[in-house]
Design a protein around this motif. Structure first.
Motif, PDB file in Angstrom:
ATOM      1  N   GLU A 291       6.684  -2.834  -7.856  1.00  0.00           N
ATOM      2  CA  GLU A 291       7.084  -3.371  -6.558  1.00  0.00           C
ATOM      3  C   GLU A 291       5.869  -3.620  -5.672  1.00  0.00           C
ATOM      4  O   GLU A 291       5.793  -4.616  -4.955  1.00  0.00           O
ATOM      5  N   SER A 292       4.913  -2.712  -5.743  1.00  0.00           N
ATOM      6  CA  SER A 292       3.694  -2.865  -4.942  1.00  0.00           C
ATOM      7  C   SER A 292       2.969  -4.157  -5.299  1.00  0.00           C
ATOM      8  O   SER A 292       2.570  -4.933  -4.419  1.00  0.00           O
ATOM      9  N   LEU A 293       2.780  -4.398  -6.596  1.00  0.00           N
ATOM     10  CA  LEU A 293       2.072  -5.601  -7.035  1.00  0.00           C
ATOM     11  C   LEU A 293       2.834  -6.872  -6.684  1.00  0.00           C
ATOM     12  O   LEU A 293       2.234  -7.922  -6.437  1.00  0.00           O
TER      13      LEU A 293
ATOM     14  N   LEU B 173       8.144   9.853 -17.130  1.00  0.00           N
ATOM     15  CA  LEU B 173       8.556   8.918 -16.080  1.00  0.00           C
ATOM     16  C   LEU B 173       7.408   7.989 -15.702  1.00  0.00           C
ATOM     17  O   LEU B 173       7.600   6.792 -15.481  1.00  0.00           O
ATOM     18  N   SER B 174       6.206   8.562 -15.631  1.00  0.00           N
ATOM     19  CA  SER B 174       5.034   7.758 -15.279  1.00  0.00           C
ATOM     20  C   SER B 174       4.778   6.687 -16.335  1.00  0.00           C
ATOM     21  O   SER B 174       4.503   5.527 -16.007  1.00  0.00           O
ATOM     22  N   LEU B 175       4.861   7.069 -17.601  1.00  0.00           N
ATOM     23  CA  LEU B 175       4.664   6.093 -18.680  1.00  0.00           C
ATOM     24  C   LEU B 175       5.704   4.983 -18.607  1.00  0.00           C
ATOM     25  O   LEU B 175       5.401   3.810 -18.808  1.00  0.00           O
ATOM     26  N   TYR B 176       6.951   5.365 -18.302  1.00  0.00           N
ATOM     27  CA  TYR B 176       8.027   4.378 -18.194  1.00  0.00           C
ATOM     28  C   TYR B 176       7.737   3.389 -17.063  1.00  0.00           C
ATOM     29  O   TYR B 176       7.841   2.175 -17.245  1.00  0.00           O
ATOM     30  N   ARG B 177       7.387   3.938 -15.895  1.00  0.00           N
ATOM     31  CA  ARG B 177       7.095   3.050 -14.748  1.00  0.00           C
ATOM     32  C   ARG B 177       5.890   2.168 -15.032  1.00  0.00           C
ATOM     33  O   ARG B 177       5.878   0.982 -14.710  1.00  0.00           O
ATOM     34  N   ASN B 178       4.856   2.760 -15.614  1.00  0.00           N
ATOM     35  CA  ASN B 178       3.635   2.000 -15.871  1.00  0.00           C
ATOM     36  C   ASN B 178       3.886   0.870 -16.863  1.00  0.00           C
ATOM     37  O   ASN B 178       3.355  -0.233 -16.704  1.00  0.00           O
ATOM     38  N   ASN B 179       4.682   1.140 -17.891  1.00  0.00           N
ATOM     39  CA  ASN B 179       4.984   0.096 -18.873  1.00  0.00           C
ATOM     40  C   ASN B 179       5.701  -1.078 -18.220  1.00  0.00           C
ATOM     41  O   ASN B 179       5.476  -2.242 -18.574  1.00  0.00           O
ATOM     42  N   LYS B 180       6.583  -0.780 -17.253  1.00  0.00           N
ATOM     43  CA  LYS B 180       7.287  -1.841 -16.537  1.00  0.00           C
ATOM     44  C   LYS B 180       6.328  -2.637 -15.644  1.00  0.00           C
ATOM     45  O   LYS B 180       6.567  -3.796 -15.326  1.00  0.00           O
ATOM     46  N   SER B 181       5.249  -1.983 -15.220  1.00  0.00           N
ATOM     47  CA  SER B 181       4.344  -2.593 -14.234  1.00  0.00           C
ATOM     48  C   SER B 181       3.179  -3.326 -14.867  1.00  0.00           C
ATOM     49  O   SER B 181       2.548  -4.159 -14.222  1.00  0.00           O
ATOM     50  N   ILE B 182       2.853  -3.004 -16.124  1.00  0.00           N
ATOM     51  CA  ILE B 182       1.663  -3.581 -16.749  1.00  0.00           C
ATOM     52  C   ILE B 182       1.757  -5.096 -16.831  1.00  0.00           C
ATOM     53  O   ILE B 182       0.782  -5.816 -16.597  1.00  0.00           O
TER      54      ILE B 182
ATOM     55  N   LYS C 248       0.832  -1.217   0.000  1.00  0.00           N
ATOM     56  CA  LYS C 248       0.000   0.000   0.000  1.00  0.00           C
ATOM     57  C   LYS C 248       0.860   1.258   0.000  1.00  0.00           C
ATOM     58  O   LYS C 248       0.558   2.237  -0.675  1.00  0.00           O
ATOM     59  N   ARG C 249       1.927   1.240   0.764  1.00  0.00           N
ATOM     60  CA  ARG C 249       2.802   2.410   0.819  1.00  0.00           C
ATOM     61  C   ARG C 249       3.538   2.606  -0.513  1.00  0.00           C
ATOM     62  O   ARG C 249       3.766   3.722  -0.952  1.00  0.00           O
ATOM     63  N   LEU C 250       3.918   1.513  -1.155  1.00  0.00           N
ATOM     64  CA  LEU C 250       4.633   1.607  -2.423  1.00  0.00           C
ATOM     65  C   LEU C 250       3.768   2.223  -3.516  1.00  0.00           C
ATOM     66  O   LEU C 250       4.281   2.881  -4.428  1.00  0.00           O
ATOM     67  N   VAL C 251       2.453   2.004  -3.449  1.00  0.00           N
ATOM     68  CA  VAL C 251       1.552   2.632  -4.416  1.00  0.00           C
ATOM     69  C   VAL C 251       1.724   4.144  -4.380  1.00  0.00           C
ATOM     70  O   VAL C 251       1.828   4.813  -5.404  1.00  0.00           O
TER      71      VAL C 251
ATOM     72  N   ALA D  30      -6.713  -2.517  -6.428  1.00  0.00           N
ATOM     73  CA  ALA D  30      -7.510  -1.491  -7.114  1.00  0.00           C
ATOM     74  C   ALA D  30      -6.712  -0.208  -7.301  1.00  0.00           C
ATOM     75  O   ALA D  30      -6.764   0.416  -8.367  1.00  0.00           O
ATOM     76  N   TYR D  31      -5.962   0.201  -6.260  1.00  0.00           N
ATOM     77  CA  TYR D  31      -5.135   1.407  -6.379  1.00  0.00           C
ATOM     78  C   TYR D  31      -4.153   1.268  -7.551  1.00  0.00           C
ATOM     79  O   TYR D  31      -3.972   2.195  -8.353  1.00  0.00           O
ATOM     80  N   ASN D  32      -3.519   0.098  -7.646  1.00  0.00           N
ATOM     81  CA  ASN D  32      -2.547  -0.129  -8.713  1.00  0.00           C
ATOM     82  C   ASN D  32      -3.215  -0.194 -10.083  1.00  0.00           C
ATOM     83  O   ASN D  32      -2.714   0.368 -11.059  1.00  0.00           O
ATOM     84  N   TYR D  33      -4.351  -0.887 -10.170  1.00  0.00           N
ATOM     85  CA  TYR D  33      -5.050  -0.993 -11.452  1.00  0.00           C
ATOM     86  C   TYR D  33      -5.495   0.381 -11.943  1.00  0.00           C
ATOM     87  O   TYR D  33      -5.425   0.680 -13.139  1.00  0.00           O
ATOM     88  N   ASN D  34      -5.976   1.218 -11.011  1.00  0.00           N
ATOM     89  CA  ASN D  34      -6.360   2.585 -11.376  1.00  0.00           C
ATOM     90  C   ASN D  34      -5.184   3.326 -11.983  1.00  0.00           C
ATOM     91  O   ASN D  34      -5.301   4.000 -13.004  1.00  0.00           O
ATOM     92  N   ARG D  35      -4.064   3.206 -11.349  1.00  0.00           N
ATOM     93  CA  ARG D  35      -2.859   3.917 -11.790  1.00  0.00           C
ATOM     94  C   ARG D  35      -2.417   3.468 -13.172  1.00  0.00           C
ATOM     95  O   ARG D  35      -1.959   4.274 -13.982  1.00  0.00           O
ATOM     96  N   LEU D  36      -2.567   2.171 -13.446  1.00  0.00           N
ATOM     97  CA  LEU D  36      -2.092   1.602 -14.707  1.00  0.00           C
ATOM     98  C   LEU D  36      -3.131   1.663 -15.816  1.00  0.00           C
ATOM     99  O   LEU D  36      -2.887   1.187 -16.919  1.00  0.00           O
ATOM    100  N   GLY D  37      -4.301   2.236 -15.536  1.00  0.00           N
ATOM    101  CA  GLY D  37      -5.315   2.408 -16.568  1.00  0.00           C
ATOM    102  C   GLY D  37      -6.297   1.256 -16.689  1.00  0.00           C
ATOM    103  O   GLY D  37      -7.155   1.259 -17.569  1.00  0.00           O
ATOM    104  N   PHE D  38      -6.212   0.258 -15.775  1.00  0.00           N
ATOM    105  CA  PHE D  38      -7.182  -0.844 -15.778  1.00  0.00           C
ATOM    106  C   PHE D  38      -8.387  -0.446 -14.912  1.00  0.00           C
ATOM    107  O   PHE D  38      -8.671  -1.044 -13.877  1.00  0.00           O
ATOM    108  N   ASP D  39      -9.113   0.585 -15.359  1.00  0.00           N
ATOM    109  CA  ASP D  39     -10.154   1.178 -14.513  1.00  0.00           C
ATOM    110  C   ASP D  39     -11.284   0.203 -14.207  1.00  0.00           C
ATOM    111  O   ASP D  39     -11.803   0.170 -13.088  1.00  0.00           O
ATOM    112  N   SER D  40     -11.698  -0.588 -15.197  1.00  0.00           N
ATOM    113  CA  SER D  40     -12.806  -1.521 -14.967  1.00  0.00           C
ATOM    114  C   SER D  40     -12.398  -2.619 -13.987  1.00  0.00           C
ATOM    115  O   SER D  40     -13.213  -3.055 -13.167  1.00  0.00           O
ATOM    116  N   ASP D  41     -11.137  -3.053 -14.050  1.00  0.00           N
ATOM    117  CA  ASP D  41     -10.642  -4.052 -13.092  1.00  0.00           C
ATOM    118  C   ASP D  41     -10.598  -3.467 -11.684  1.00  0.00           C
ATOM    119  O   ASP D  41     -10.912  -4.149 -10.709  1.00  0.00           O
ATOM    120  N   ALA D  42     -10.207  -2.190 -11.589  1.00  0.00           N
ATOM    121  CA  ALA D  42     -10.182  -1.514 -10.286  1.00  0.00           C
ATOM    122  C   ALA D  42     -11.590  -1.426  -9.717  1.00  0.00           C
ATOM    123  O   ALA D  42     -11.816  -1.714  -8.538  1.00  0.00           O
TER     124      ALA D  42
END
Length: 500
Positions: A86-88, A309-318, A76-79, A115-127
């Motif tokens: 790392e959070s996932l 930077l956000s796009l870079y991190r998100n691509n690594k996390s998807i 939760k804190r990593l989000v 849900a917090y992570n899915y929201n961040r990565l654009g998986f809104d319906s999953d969140a």
């Protein structure tokens, strides 16, 4: 015989010491996790450090329960430190602990972080699905922790509908959360921080629904309420107040509140690159419309950097997120299979007369489940392909818009005769959508609509096109009639809604 008794005594003493030591370590873990929770709204990094300290002790004692809880605290804190991958990974570690399946509250906490992570990565319906799952899991749970999770889930669902411009649905869940908060207050739960965030959201919904007076009432209410908690983060309230002054074009005041939001995030160890990028963007626009081009460019550069930077991190996390979603679905199918098999076995045990029928049904059901798993795997693969394709398209479109938008605005300001041509190249669906509404629109009318789409005020349009403000107002009025826009609708919002 005496020697044997002495050995038994020492073995008993050793076992007693070990048990006592384990109990002390468990108490120590609980105390550290309490500290982590205490600092969650005060200092994000400090909260994370305590959670990691608890996990180290839990791993040494190999206590599945404490490991699962400390992992989800870390996740939760990593989000909120913009580390979704790392959070996932910690979410998955918590899920994989044997203890997790036996604790409804823990499973709900896991759902919240997912849900917090899915929201961040654009998986809104999953969140959204995870938030609804939390409400189902905790339907009959009345503890303080369960209450907090249900409240946050309702607020998050309201926020989902707000972002998707479904304001009626947003108000429905905001009101449900407000009603639930009254139960919390009756249980002597301090709701100041939670209610402040709720009222900020409610104010924002009113703001985008063009009810400025109601918006300010709730944003101010949120702002006053959070002041009662001096150590708690306040960046949400500062940002909401900035949005209000942004809307009424009090630019200097809006900038001041946005800067306070950034300062508050920094002082509490909160790093959310998506949120910060959004604030940088808003500050940049405020400076631009205030005529301070130097500061406008400064914050736009920060916006572009944070977005990249956000796009870079998100691509690594998807990939991690997709893997987790796939595993969750497979586990859900496996649980369903296990439950169905148990039912079938019970039927076979109790109704031996129907043995042959039971075996037949079991085989047919098993075949159907295998087919379902196969279909689900195909669906997941297709979904991954769609997501990857969509990300590539979005990245290409964003890069194009970043470089084209400033050029289009500059052409608009200088009344360049090629402005409309360049604008339609940048926003290809703009003319198509408008022509579907009224095919008789002239180029001069499309040009005025383009200025409105770019959020230029009547005075600015008049200045740029060397016409009087009255002339522009009359043309706007004529356009309302031609496009069938009622006088109660905000022309600027209508353009954005129908021409995106």
């Amino acid at each position: 015989m005496g020697y044997s008794k002495k050995n038994i005594f020492w073995i008993f003493l050793l076992i007693s010491n070990l048990l006592f030591s384990q109990k002390e370590q468990i108490k120590n873990i609980d105390a550290i996790l309490v500290l982590s929770q205490k600092y969650s709204n005060i200092n994000n990094q400090k909260s994370l450090d305590y959670a990691k300290k608890a996990s180290v002790i839990a791993e040494k004692t190999n206590n599945s329960e404490k490991k699962a809880y400390s992992y989800i605290y870390i996740a939760k804190r990593l989000v909120f430190l913009s580390k979704p991958k790392e959070s996932l990974e910690y979410v998955e570690k918590s899920i994989n602990e044997d203890y997790t399946d036996h604790d409804v509250l823990l499973r709900a906490m896991i759902k919240e972080v997912q849900a917090y992570n899915y929201n961040r990565l654009g998986f809104d319906s999953d969140a959204l699905s995870e938030y609804y799952h939390i409400l189902t899991l905790l339907k009959n749970q009345n503890t303080k922790e369960a209450f907090s999770l249900k409240f946050n889930a309702l607020v998050s669902i309201g926020h989902y509908y707000f972002v998707n411009q479904e304001y009626k649905k947003a108000f429905e869940y905001i009101n449900k959360a407000e009603k639930l908060s009254k139960e919390g207050i009756s249980l002597n739960i301090n709701m100041n921080s939670e209610l402040a965030d709720l009222y900020s959201l409610k104010g924002n919904v009113f703001l985008y629904a063009n009810k400025d007076d109601s918006a300010f009432f709730y944003i101010k209410k949120s702002f006053d309420l959070i002041q009662k908690e001096p150590e708690v983060v306040k960046y949400v309230q500062y940002s909401a107040m900035g949005d209000y002054y942004y809307k009424i074009e009090s630019r200097r005041t809006a900038i001041d509140y946005y800067l306070k939001a950034l300062e508050d995030m920094q002082s509490h160890g909160i790093y959310d690159d998506v949120y910060q990028a959004d604030i940088y963007n808003r500050i940049g626009y405020q400076y631009y419309f205030s005529g301070d081009i130097e500061n406008s460019n400064k914050y736009k550069q920060k916006y572009f950097l944070e977005t990249a930077l956000s796009l870079y991190r998100n691509n690594k996390s998807i990939e991690t997120a997709t893997h987790l979603i796939k595993n969750e679905k497979e586990k859900e199918i496996a649980k369903r299979q296990k439950r169905n098999i148990s039912i079938i076995l019970s039927i076979l045990f109790l109704l031996t007369v129907l043995l042959l029928i039971g075996i037949f049904r079991y085989k047919r059901l098993k075949k159907r489940k295998r087919k379902l798993i196969h279909e689900k795997e195909i669906q997941i693969e297709q979904k991954e392909e769609i997501i990857n394709k969509k990300e590539e398209e979005n990245l290409e479109l964003k890069q194009k818009l970043i470089f084209s938008l400033e050029e289009v605005k500059e052409m608009a300001i200088t009344n360049n005769p090629l402005f409309l041509t360049k604008f339609l190249e940048t926003y290809p669906v703009f003319q198509k959508n408008l022509i579907q509404i009224n095919p008789n629109l002239q180029n001069s009318e499309l040009t005025l609509l383009a200025y409105i789409y770019l959020d230029f005020s009547t005075k600015e349009i008049a200045d740029f096109t060397f016409k009087s403000g009255r002339t522009i107002q009359n043309r706007k009025h004529h356009l309302r009639k031609k496009l069938g826009i009622s006088s109660s609708e905000d022309l600027y919002i209508w353009i954005k809604a129908n021409c995106m």
